[in-house]
Design a protein around this motif. Structure first.
Motif, mmCIF file in Angstrom:
data_model
loop_
_atom_site.group_PDB
_atom_site.id
_atom_site.type_symbol
_atom_site.label_atom_id
_atom_site.label_comp_id
_atom_site.label_asym_id
_atom_site.label_seq_id
_atom_site.Cartn_x
_atom_site.Cartn_y
_atom_site.Cartn_z
ATOM 1 N N UNK A 39 118.657 32.439 -11.230
ATOM 2 C CA UNK A 39 119.449 33.672 -11.205
ATOM 3 C C UNK A 39 119.270 34.504 -12.464
ATOM 4 N N UNK A 42 121.143 37.571 -17.231
ATOM 5 C CA UNK A 42 121.520 38.980 -17.209
ATOM 6 C C UNK A 42 121.367 39.575 -15.809
ATOM 7 N N UNK A 43 121.711 38.748 -14.819
ATOM 8 C CA UNK A 43 121.586 39.210 -13.425
ATOM 9 C C UNK A 43 122.429 40.466 -13.208
ATOM 10 N N UNK A 44 121.844 41.436 -12.520
ATOM 11 C CA UNK A 44 122.522 42.715 -12.304
ATOM 12 C C UNK A 44 123.546 42.612 -11.191
ATOM 13 N N UNK A 45 123.191 41.789 -10.151
ATOM 14 C CA UNK A 45 124.085 41.748 -8.988
ATOM 15 C C UNK A 45 125.316 40.880 -9.248
ATOM 16 N N UNK B 3 128.711 43.657 -2.157
ATOM 17 C CA UNK B 3 127.908 42.539 -2.635
ATOM 18 C C UNK B 3 127.625 41.608 -1.470
ATOM 19 N N UNK B 70 116.882 43.919 -4.522
ATOM 20 C CA UNK B 70 117.895 42.942 -4.121
ATOM 21 C C UNK B 70 118.839 42.557 -5.238
ATOM 22 N N UNK B 71 118.285 42.380 -6.450
ATOM 23 C CA UNK B 71 119.176 41.980 -7.557
ATOM 24 C C UNK B 71 120.071 43.139 -7.992
ATOM 25 N N UNK B 72 119.815 44.326 -7.468
ATOM 26 C CA UNK B 72 120.686 45.485 -7.710
ATOM 27 C C UNK B 72 121.558 45.781 -6.486
ATOM 28 N N UNK B 73 121.568 44.863 -5.549
ATOM 29 C CA UNK B 73 122.443 45.001 -4.370
ATOM 30 C C UNK B 73 121.858 45.847 -3.253
ATOM 31 N N UNK B 270 116.269 35.278 -5.557
ATOM 32 C CA UNK B 270 117.001 35.437 -6.824
ATOM 33 C C UNK B 270 116.096 35.947 -7.947
ATOM 34 N N UNK B 271 116.742 36.436 -8.994
ATOM 35 C CA UNK B 271 116.065 37.219 -10.036
ATOM 36 C C UNK B 271 114.823 36.556 -10.642
ATOM 37 N N UNK B 272 114.929 35.303 -11.019
ATOM 38 C CA UNK B 272 113.800 34.654 -11.701
ATOM 39 C C UNK B 272 113.038 33.686 -10.817
#
Lengths: 45, 559
Positions: A39, A42-45, B3, B70-73, B270-272
């Motif tokens: 995740x 600094x995840x934005x969501x 969200x 996606x990580x910005x919704x 997911x982000x990473x």
């Protein structure tokens, strides 16, 4: 079947099979990321 | 914007769903026909060049755009694009990423329903003892909508079971979509993809080992001749731009790039988490199904019983339903039943994993922007599909089906892909873009691809776009030379009937909507376009409302 057709078929189909298997194996062997790793802090969501 | 708590249950589930999105009916029916029509073995060279220089870069770009949004919704392309560029026009360009899917799913679900029906027909041995003509007539009676004019009335005879099968298929799709990604789509992909590959291997072994069938009076009835025809290199065709365009076009269709589905699936990563290796695995899995399995089933088996000349003349999509059951009949009742189930079953699995992917962008959009639940989103999607699909079913023989396929399944893809690669490489910027592609990556992405994504892929796609706009009659190298000569000497251009400009302006076609008081094919064609245009404008309006809602929400938060 002509020799050139057999060579091309074996070469192409063999390479595609090997490459697909390589990537699939790599996915299955890679350890799962932990929740915080995946995740990010600094995840934005 | 809400969200969304949706997500993938496992990495392998995501990869199988992505591969399922790409693997469709075209892997088994379009690829071998394209290869046969474009130089056999030599087609594979432009095909692979297109895969390496356009397919793989687009896969990475679309996965990266999806995860970034996606990580910005944002889980659909209008607002994924909006988050990557300042100009508000981009969110309207992103509408193509929902429109294309809604357009394609409308007729695709109908084809999918044929495969479901034919799987059942195979189980109940409905083809046993039928000759080729009877198998073909059976399909015409099953799916062929017969409409004709009685007096001055348009009479439509709707095939009852085809409609029932379509509704059942639609309900299955909507039910699975309403269960969500991990509980619906992912579970289906985990069952469907391994079974599809298993069925494909069974049929491919049969196709490769069939050999000479000894049909009386047919000297070319030998599956090895089919394989020879498919794989024998004909390097002359490499200098033909038509072959390169066909190869690039096949890469577009087969990978499902330029549609918005990959963005949408990747938006739930997911982000990473890795995207580079995932994209490669799903992409190559599609290539395995297409090149190894797809090339070893239809053409060799058909040549085995119908002969090479027949296949050269008749190879096409409808062979799947009108010819294959007859060919399986030659293997005896038990093997024919097993092969029928394997063939139509794999087509059904290929179809449903793609149609589920096509339903997801609309659902992601309304869930994000209007806060709808999954069940409500799925039901509304089902109603939209039903409304758009009915004209393709009822007026099938008037070209409505082909019209949908041309605009949503061909033109939209190229427009969307052109826009997205420009957005990613030039507006969002490759520096940021490269960071997105490589973040969390489990493989080392070759630096060479930085150059490819910035220059080669955009030029590749722009070339496809421009040549699709201005395609001259026949589209061979010599035809382009003749066309330019004609342009400079006579000031005219010999348009191919399927060039985008000729289609838009009805060039070389008489504009007659009614003849003897009855609607013509042109009328149905233009009404289909109007319906598709209205769908696009309707979606754009929804994006406009969503954008206003976002602004209002952001003002409230600031105050």
């Amino acid at each position: 079947m002509s020799t050139s057709a057999i060579i091309l078929m074996v070469l192409v189909q063999g390479s595609v099979t090997v490459i697909t298997a390589y990537f699939l194996t790599k996915v299955l062997r890679t350890p799962k990321k932990t929740n915080s790793e995946a995740s990010g802090d600094d995840s934005v969501s | 914007m809400t969200q969304v708590k949706e997500g993938w249950g496992s990495r392998i589930g995501l990869i199988l769903a992505m591969a399922g999105n790409a693997v469709g009916l075209g892997n088994f029916l379009r690829f071998p026909v394209q290869a046969v029509q474009n130089g056999g073995g030599a087609f594979i060279i432009p095909y692979f060049v297109s895969f390496l220089l356009m397919g793989i870069p687009l896969l990475w770009v679309e996965w990266a755009m999806g995860r970034y949004g996606g990580i910005r919704g944002n889980h659909s392309t209008p607002f994924i694009f909006d988050s990557m560029a300042k100009k508000r026009i981009w969110k309207y360009v992103g509408v193509f990423g929902i429109f294309t899917n809604i357009g394609i799913i409308s007729y695709y679900t109908y084809i999918e329903s044929w495969t479901l029906s034919y799987t059942l027909k195979s189980i109940f041995q409905s083809f046993t003892g039928l000759d080729r003509g009877q198998v073909s007539t059976m399909f015409d009676n099953y799916a062929g909508v017969h409409s004709h004019i009685i007096g001055n009335q348009l009479a439509i005879n709707v095939p009852f079971w085809a409609i029932v099968a379509f509704l059942v298929t639609l309900i299955i799709n909507i039910y699975i979509l309403s269960k969500g990604l991990s509980e619906g789509t992912e579970k289906v992909a985990k069952i469907a993809m391994p079974l599809l590959i298993l069925f494909g291997i069974f049929l491919a072994i049969r196709g490769i080992t069939l050999g000479a069938t000894g049909i009386a009076g047919c000297s070319t009835c030998n599956s090895h001749l089919g394989l020879d025809f498919l794989w024998k290199p004909n390097f002359d065709s490499l200098a033909n731009p038509k072959v390169w365009l066909a190869a690039a076009g096949q890469i577009f269709f087969t990978l499902s790039v330029g549609m918005g589905t990959i963005h949408c699936y990747a938006a739930y990563v997911r982000k990473n988490e890795d995207i580079a290796l995932n994209a490669m695995t799903a992409g190559w899995m599609n290539e395995f199904v297409e090149i190894v399995l797809g090339a070893s089933v239809v053409i060799p088996i058909a040549v085995g019983y119908m002969g090479l000349d027949w296949v050269k003349e008749n190879a096409g999509f409808m062979m799947a339903f009108k010819t294959m059951p007859y060919l399986f009949n030659q293997w005896g009742t038990i093997l024919a039943t097993l092969s029928g189930v394997a063939w139509f079953g794999l087509l059904f699995f290929a179809g449903i994993t793609s149609s589920l992917a096509m339903g997801t962008p609309f659902m992601g959009f309304v869930e994000d922007e209007f806060g709808w639940g999954r069940v409500k989103s799925a039901i509304v999607l089902g109603i939209i599909i039903l409304v758009l699909a009915l004209p393709t079913i009822l007026f099938f023989q008037y070209g409505v089906f082909d019209e949908y396929d041309y605009w949503t399944g061909t033109v939209s893809l190229v427009i969307f892909a052109t826009a997205e690669i420009i957005l990613f490489s030039w507006i969002f910027g490759l520096k940021k873009g490269w960071r997105e592609i490589t973040r969390g990556s489990d493989i080392k992405v070759p630096h060479f691809y930085k150059f490819v994504i910035k220059w080669v892929t955009p030029i590749f796609i722009l070339t496809i776009f421009i040549t699709s706009l201005f395609k001259p009659l026949h589209g061979e190298m010599a035809d382009w030379q003749v066309a330019f000569h004609q342009l400079f000497s006579h000031g005219t251009w010999p348009w191919a009937s399927d060039s985008i400009i000729a289609q838009v302006f009805h060039i070389n076609v008489k504009m007659i909507w009614f003849k003897n008081g009855m609607p013509t094919g042109m009328f149905f064609k233009d009404m289909s376009r109007l319906l598709l245009l209205s769908t696009f404008l309707g979606l754009s309006y929804l994006v406009h409302i969503a954008s206003k809602k976002r602004k209002l929400k952001s003002k409230k938060l600031q105050s």
